[in-house]
Motif scaffolding. Structure first.
Motif, PDB file in Angstrom:
ATOM      1  N   THR A  10      56.310  66.943  36.686  1.00 31.07           N
ATOM      2  CA  THR A  10      57.289  67.186  35.633  1.00 31.07           C
ATOM      3  C   THR A  10      58.283  66.031  35.536  1.00 31.07           C
ATOM      4  OG1 THR A  10      57.039  69.573  35.824  1.00 31.07           O
ATOM      5  CG2 THR A  10      59.086  68.775  34.821  1.00 31.07           C
ATOM      6  N   ARG A  11      58.704  65.501  36.667  1.00 32.88           N
ATOM      7  CA  ARG A  11      59.605  64.331  36.643  1.00 32.88           C
ATOM      8  C   ARG A  11      58.930  63.138  35.985  1.00 32.88           C
ATOM      9  NH1 ARG A  11      61.358  65.198  42.675  1.00 32.88           N
ATOM     10  NH2 ARG A  11      62.824  66.900  42.368  1.00 32.88           N
ATOM     11  N   ALA A  12      57.656  62.924  36.288  1.00 33.44           N
ATOM     12  CA  ALA A  12      56.917  61.826  35.663  1.00 33.44           C
ATOM     13  C   ALA A  12      56.803  62.071  34.156  1.00 33.44           C
ATOM     14  CB  ALA A  12      55.531  61.684  36.291  1.00 33.44           C
ATOM     15  N   PHE A  13      56.548  63.307  33.764  1.00 29.10           N
ATOM     16  CA  PHE A  13      56.471  63.683  32.351  1.00 29.10           C
ATOM     17  C   PHE A  13      57.778  63.328  31.640  1.00 29.10           C
ATOM     18  CE2 PHE A  13      57.207  66.854  29.020  1.00 29.10           C
ATOM     19  CZ  PHE A  13      56.031  66.811  28.290  1.00 29.10           C
ATOM     20  N   ILE A  14      58.891  63.683  32.239  1.00 24.14           N
ATOM     21  CA  ILE A  14      60.205  63.401  31.653  1.00 24.14           C
ATOM     22  C   ILE A  14      60.461  61.895  31.632  1.00 24.14           C
ATOM     23  CG2 ILE A  14      62.692  63.666  32.006  1.00 24.14           C
ATOM     24  CD1 ILE A  14      61.978  66.507  33.155  1.00 24.14           C
ATOM     25  N   ARG A  15      60.174  61.228  32.742  1.00 21.70           N
ATOM     26  CA  ARG A  15      60.389  59.775  32.854  1.00 21.70           C
ATOM     27  C   ARG A  15      59.602  59.012  31.781  1.00 21.70           C
ATOM     28  NH1 ARG A  15      59.027  59.399  37.959  1.00 21.70           N
ATOM     29  NH2 ARG A  15      56.877  58.778  37.599  1.00 21.70           N
ATOM     30  N   GLN A  16      58.429  59.523  31.437  1.00 20.62           N
ATOM     31  CA  GLN A  16      57.555  58.884  30.462  1.00 20.62           C
ATOM     32  C   GLN A  16      57.751  59.454  29.053  1.00 20.62           C
ATOM     33  OE1 GLN A  16      54.294  58.780  33.971  1.00 20.62           O
ATOM     34  NE2 GLN A  16      53.454  59.102  31.942  1.00 20.62           N
ATOM     35  N   SER A  17      58.803  60.195  28.843  1.00 20.80           N
ATOM     36  CA  SER A  17      59.123  60.798  27.538  1.00 20.80           C
ATOM     37  C   SER A  17      57.984  61.663  27.000  1.00 20.80           C
ATOM     38  CB  SER A  17      59.490  59.708  26.518  1.00 20.80           C
ATOM     39  OG  SER A  17      60.592  58.963  26.968  1.00 20.80           O
ATOM     40  N   GLY A  18      57.279  62.327  27.898  1.00 23.43           N
ATOM     41  CA  GLY A  18      56.215  63.240  27.497  1.00 23.43           C
ATOM     42  C   GLY A  18      54.960  62.553  26.995  1.00 23.43           C
ATOM     43  N   ARG A  19      54.818  61.274  27.291  1.00 23.37           N
ATOM     44  CA  ARG A  19      53.644  60.513  26.831  1.00 23.37           C
ATOM     45  C   ARG A  19      52.756  60.135  28.012  1.00 23.37           C
ATOM     46  NH1 ARG A  19      53.339  59.333  21.641  1.00 23.37           N
ATOM     47  NH2 ARG A  19      55.219  59.608  20.405  1.00 23.37           N
ATOM     48  N   CYS A  20      51.464  60.119  27.759  1.00 25.79           N
ATOM     49  CA  CYS A  20      50.475  59.781  28.774  1.00 25.79           C
ATOM     50  C   CYS A  20      50.649  58.336  29.236  1.00 25.79           C
ATOM     51  CB  CYS A  20      49.070  59.987  28.207  1.00 25.79           C
ATOM     52  SG  CYS A  20      47.738  59.463  29.307  1.00 25.79           S
ATOM     53  N   TYR A  21      50.536  58.128  30.531  1.00 21.98           N
ATOM     54  CA  TYR A  21      50.646  56.800  31.137  1.00 21.98           C
ATOM     55  C   TYR A  21      49.610  55.835  30.568  1.00 21.98           C
ATOM     56  CZ  TYR A  21      50.668  53.289  34.887  1.00 21.98           C
ATOM     57  OH  TYR A  21      50.737  52.114  35.606  1.00 21.98           O
ATOM     58  N   TYR A  22      48.433  56.339  30.224  1.00 19.57           N
ATOM     59  CA  TYR A  22      47.342  55.480  29.768  1.00 19.57           C
ATOM     60  C   TYR A  22      47.272  55.341  28.249  1.00 19.57           C
ATOM     61  CZ  TYR A  22      45.785  55.866  34.581  1.00 19.57           C
ATOM     62  OH  TYR A  22      45.728  55.823  35.949  1.00 19.57           O
ATOM     63  N   CYS A  23      47.203  56.450  27.525  1.00 16.24           N
ATOM     64  CA  CYS A  23      46.979  56.389  26.070  1.00 16.24           C
ATOM     65  C   CYS A  23      48.261  56.479  25.250  1.00 16.24           C
ATOM     66  CB  CYS A  23      46.001  57.471  25.633  1.00 16.24           C
ATOM     67  SG  CYS A  23      46.650  59.160  25.729  1.00 16.24           S
ATOM     68  N   ARG A  24      49.365  56.882  25.859  1.00 13.19           N
ATOM     69  CA  ARG A  24      50.678  56.996  25.230  1.00 13.19           C
ATOM     70  C   ARG A  24      50.771  58.139  24.215  1.00 13.19           C
ATOM     71  NH1 ARG A  24      54.034  56.231  27.973  1.00 13.19           N
ATOM     72  NH2 ARG A  24      55.576  55.752  26.396  1.00 13.19           N
ATOM     73  N   CYS A  25      49.803  59.057  24.217  1.00 14.13           N
ATOM     74  CA  CYS A  25      49.872  60.230  23.345  1.00 14.13           C
ATOM     75  C   CYS A  25      50.816  61.255  23.951  1.00 14.13           C
ATOM     76  CB  CYS A  25      48.492  60.854  23.180  1.00 14.13           C
ATOM     77  SG  CYS A  25      47.381  59.882  22.161  1.00 14.13           S
ATOM     78  N   LEU A  26      51.380  62.084  23.086  1.00 14.76           N
ATOM     79  CA  LEU A  26      52.214  63.177  23.565  1.00 14.76           C
ATOM     80  C   LEU A  26      51.362  64.165  24.345  1.00 14.76           C
ATOM     81  CD1 LEU A  26      54.410  63.871  20.420  1.00 14.76           C
ATOM     82  CD2 LEU A  26      55.171  62.901  22.603  1.00 14.76           C
ATOM     83  N   MET A  27      51.961  64.762  25.363  1.00 18.79           N
ATOM     84  CA  MET A  27      51.279  65.765  26.181  1.00 18.79           C
ATOM     85  C   MET A  27      52.129  67.029  26.206  1.00 18.79           C
ATOM     86  SD  MET A  27      50.342  63.466  29.536  1.00 18.79           S
ATOM     87  CE  MET A  27      52.058  63.048  29.856  1.00 18.79           C
ATOM     88  N   GLN A  52      46.832  68.189  28.006  1.00 24.66           N
ATOM     89  CA  GLN A  52      47.636  68.788  29.066  1.00 24.66           C
ATOM     90  C   GLN A  52      48.085  67.700  30.025  1.00 24.66           C
ATOM     91  OE1 GLN A  52      45.561  71.593  31.516  1.00 24.66           O
ATOM     92  NE2 GLN A  52      47.413  72.221  32.586  1.00 24.66           N
ATOM     93  N   CYS A  53      49.319  67.768  30.461  1.00 20.93           N
ATOM     94  CA  CYS A  53      49.862  66.818  31.428  1.00 20.93           C
ATOM     95  C   CYS A  53      49.274  67.102  32.808  1.00 20.93           C
ATOM     96  CB  CYS A  53      51.382  66.945  31.466  1.00 20.93           C
ATOM     97  SG  CYS A  53      52.166  65.853  32.664  1.00 20.93           S
ATOM     98  N   THR A  54      48.751  66.060  33.429  1.00 16.32           N
ATOM     99  CA  THR A  54      48.249  66.163  34.797  1.00 16.32           C
ATOM    100  C   THR A  54      48.972  65.138  35.656  1.00 16.32           C
ATOM    101  OG1 THR A  54      46.487  64.534  34.499  1.00 16.32           O
ATOM    102  CG2 THR A  54      45.943  66.833  33.985  1.00 16.32           C
ATOM    103  N   ALA A  55      48.971  65.382  36.946  1.00 17.03           N
ATOM    104  CA  ALA A  55      49.538  64.415  37.890  1.00 17.03           C
ATOM    105  C   ALA A  55      48.435  63.431  38.258  1.00 17.03           C
ATOM    106  CB  ALA A  55      50.061  65.125  39.132  1.00 17.03           C
ATOM    107  N   GLU A  56      48.607  62.192  37.903  1.00 18.40           N
ATOM    108  CA  GLU A  56      47.622  61.150  38.173  1.00 18.40           C
ATOM    109  C   GLU A  56      48.095  60.312  39.359  1.00 18.40           C
ATOM    110  OE1 GLU A  56      44.784  60.121  37.924  1.00 18.40           O
ATOM    111  OE2 GLU A  56      44.531  58.119  37.199  1.00 18.40           O
ATOM    112  N   ALA A  74      52.316  60.713  34.979  1.00 15.28           N
ATOM    113  CA  ALA A  74      51.818  61.785  34.128  1.00 15.28           C
ATOM    114  C   ALA A  74      50.740  61.216  33.212  1.00 15.28           C
ATOM    115  CB  ALA A  74      52.960  62.379  33.309  1.00 15.28           C
ATOM    116  N   ALA A  75      49.577  61.847  33.212  1.00 14.41           N
ATOM    117  CA  ALA A  75      48.467  61.416  32.355  1.00 14.41           C
ATOM    118  C   ALA A  75      47.855  62.636  31.690  1.00 14.41           C
ATOM    119  CB  ALA A  75      47.414  60.675  33.173  1.00 14.41           C
ATOM    120  N   GLN A  96      44.342  51.355  32.239  1.00 10.29           N
ATOM    121  CA  GLN A  96      45.345  51.380  31.177  1.00 10.29           C
ATOM    122  C   GLN A  96      44.990  50.366  30.080  1.00 10.29           C
ATOM    123  OE1 GLN A  96      49.402  50.037  32.082  1.00 10.29           O
ATOM    124  NE2 GLN A  96      50.106  52.004  31.284  1.00 10.29           N
ATOM    125  N   ARG A  97      44.595  49.172  30.461  1.00 10.10           N
ATOM    126  CA  ARG A  97      44.196  48.153  29.474  1.00 10.10           C
ATOM    127  C   ARG A  97      42.970  48.608  28.686  1.00 10.10           C
ATOM    128  NH1 ARG A  97      44.762  43.583  33.824  1.00 10.10           N
ATOM    129  NH2 ARG A  97      47.005  43.235  33.701  1.00 10.10           N
TER     130      ARG A  97
END
Length: 126
Positions: A10-27, A52-56, A74-75, A96-97
């Motif tokens: 959840t902290r990673a989700f918040i830190r990333q503004s609710g976006r996936c670490y890889y694709c940057r889509c909202l989760m 769905q947000c997962t812990a990666e 968060a991914a 990610q690339r």
């Protein structure tokens, strides 16, 4: 998943503004639920489940990675699963690339992701 892992996710989700670490889509996760996201974007629940947000774990636990906030991002379920589906999974930066390259060409997620406001490909998400 333990409650401490859920808190780190959840902290990673918040830190990333609710976006996936890889694709940057909202989760979605506990903060923004499945049904709320489906309603906000007028999508069926079966589609929204893919985001769905997962812990990666950047460094997998089987390779000595920890459950610390430094090792977990968060991914979305799709990006997390695809990274680990390969016989030789890519390291996080290479993955990610790869994902971002495929996103630019709209070849990573199903078409509905690019047609909705979930994905910021049209904007400057990369």
């Amino acid at each position: 998943m333990s409650s401490s892992s859920a808190r780190i996710r959840t902290r990673a989700f918040i830190r990333q503004s609710g976006r996936c670490y890889y694709c940057r889509c909202l989760m979605w996760n506990d903060i923004i639920g499945l049904t709320a996201m489906a309603k906000n974007f007028a999508l069926p629940l079966r589609q929204v489940r893919y985001l769905q947000c997962t812990a990666e774990h950047l460094n997998p636990r089987m390779n000595g990675g920890s459950n610390s906030h430094r090792n977990i991002v968060a991914a979305c379920r799709t990006c997390n699963a695809r990274r680990h589906r390969a016989k030789a999974p890519r390291d996080p930066i290479s993955h990610q690339r790869h994902v971002q390259n495929r996103m630019r060409r709209k070849k990573w997620h199903p078409a509905w992701v690019y047609e909705s406001a979930i994905c910021a490909v049209q904007g400057n998400c990369f």
